[in-house]
Design an enzyme around this catalytic site. Structure first.
Site, PDB file in Angstrom:
ATOM      1  N   SER A 142     -15.309  39.212  64.420  1.00 26.49           N
ATOM      2  CA  SER A 142     -14.063  39.815  63.955  1.00 26.49           C
ATOM      3  C   SER A 142     -13.608  39.099  62.688  1.00 26.49           C
ATOM      4  CB  SER A 142     -12.971  39.674  65.028  1.00 26.49           C
ATOM      5  OG  SER A 142     -11.701  40.038  64.530  1.00 26.49           O
ATOM      6  N   TYR A 155      -8.543  34.437  71.371  1.00 28.29           N
ATOM      7  CA  TYR A 155      -9.408  35.449  70.760  1.00 28.29           C
ATOM      8  C   TYR A 155      -9.992  34.926  69.452  1.00 28.29           C
ATOM      9  CZ  TYR A 155     -10.846  39.952  68.765  1.00 28.29           C
ATOM     10  OH  TYR A 155     -11.564  40.983  68.195  1.00 28.29           O
TER      11      TYR A 155
END
Length: 256
Positions: A142, A155
């Site tokens: 990401s 995350y």
């Protein structure tokens, strides 16, 4: 081509499954919810695509071992693994700063995002090594690995670790003909994240932070994954390709 995709029932994962199926691959995929898996399975069956769908908790080591063995037996091997399964604040976990985050939320996020990729990579790499024909592993990270958010500490940490793991595995597995690369999506209108909603694109700050002034689409991530898994990328390993419409560059230029 025989492909295994984690988190393949919806969003980016569904787009990846559909791309490989369109390219004529046999595709195995797993996810948390049975209903999205069933819907995709029905569509693939109607198209005559060889596939296998299972509900698997990627953080459960024993479940991963069993699923990989099932796929390897059903397909007589595995050529490509895509580690896409992820748990984000948009998936229902705590969205909070590090000072308020619970230990359970931290561990659960890392278990899905990082442990799952490790379990699948280890098992599939051993299948590939035994076959002796090489293969390709693609890890979905990401832009959060490069520009973190203050309210997604677990995350962000997991995605940063995924990119480091990608480089480690490329070094460890290259002699066996196994290439390992990554794809780091920016804001993608995947259908899973209410913050990144295609219908709100014109007014969303996330879309405006990109150079292209729009969200990405599932198929745009799937195209890069398919490229990295193909022979066209036969001399690429240990790399992570950022697919973000210029989000990181504009984000840095705006100082936000």
């Amino acid at each position: 081509m025989r492909v295994l995709v984690t988190g393949g029932g919806k969003g980016i994962g569904r787009g990846i499954v559909e791309r490989f199926a369109a390219d004529g691959a046999s595709v195995a995929f797993c996810g948390r919810g049975q209903e999205p898996l069933d819907r995709l399975s029905e569509r693939l069956a109607a198209q005559g695509i060889t596939h296998l769908a299972r509900s698997v908790d990627v953080s459960d080591e024993a479940a991963v071992i069993a699923f990989v063995a099932e796929v390897a037996e059903a397909f007589s091997g595995i050529d490509v693994l895509v580690n896409n399964a992820a748990l984000t604040y948009a998936s229902g976990i705590d969205s909070t700063r590090i000072t308020e985050m619970t230990g359970d939320a931290w561990r659960n996020t890392l278990a899905v995002n990082l442990d799952g990729a490790f379990y699948f990579s280890r098992e599939v790499a051993n299948v590939m090594k035994t076959a002796g024909t090489g293969g390709s592993i693609v890890n979905i990270s990401s832009v959060h690995a490069h520009t973190p958010s203050p309210v997604t500490p677990a995350y962000d940490a997991a995605k940063g670790a995924i990119e480091s793991l990608t480089r480690n595995m490329a070094l460890a597995l290259g002699a066996d003909g196994i290439r390992v690369n990554g794809v780091a999506p920016g804001p993608i209108a995947s259908g899973d994240n209410p913050v990144v909603d295609a219908s709100l694109e014109a007014e969303s700050p996330f879309a405006q932070y990109t150079i292209l002034r729009r969200f990405g689409r599932n198929e745009e991530i799937a195209s890069v994954v398919a490229f990295l898994a193909s022979n066209d990328a036969s001399y690429i390993t240990g790399q992570t390709i950022i697919v973000d419409g210029g989000f990181l560059l504009r984000h840095a230029a705006m100082g936000v």
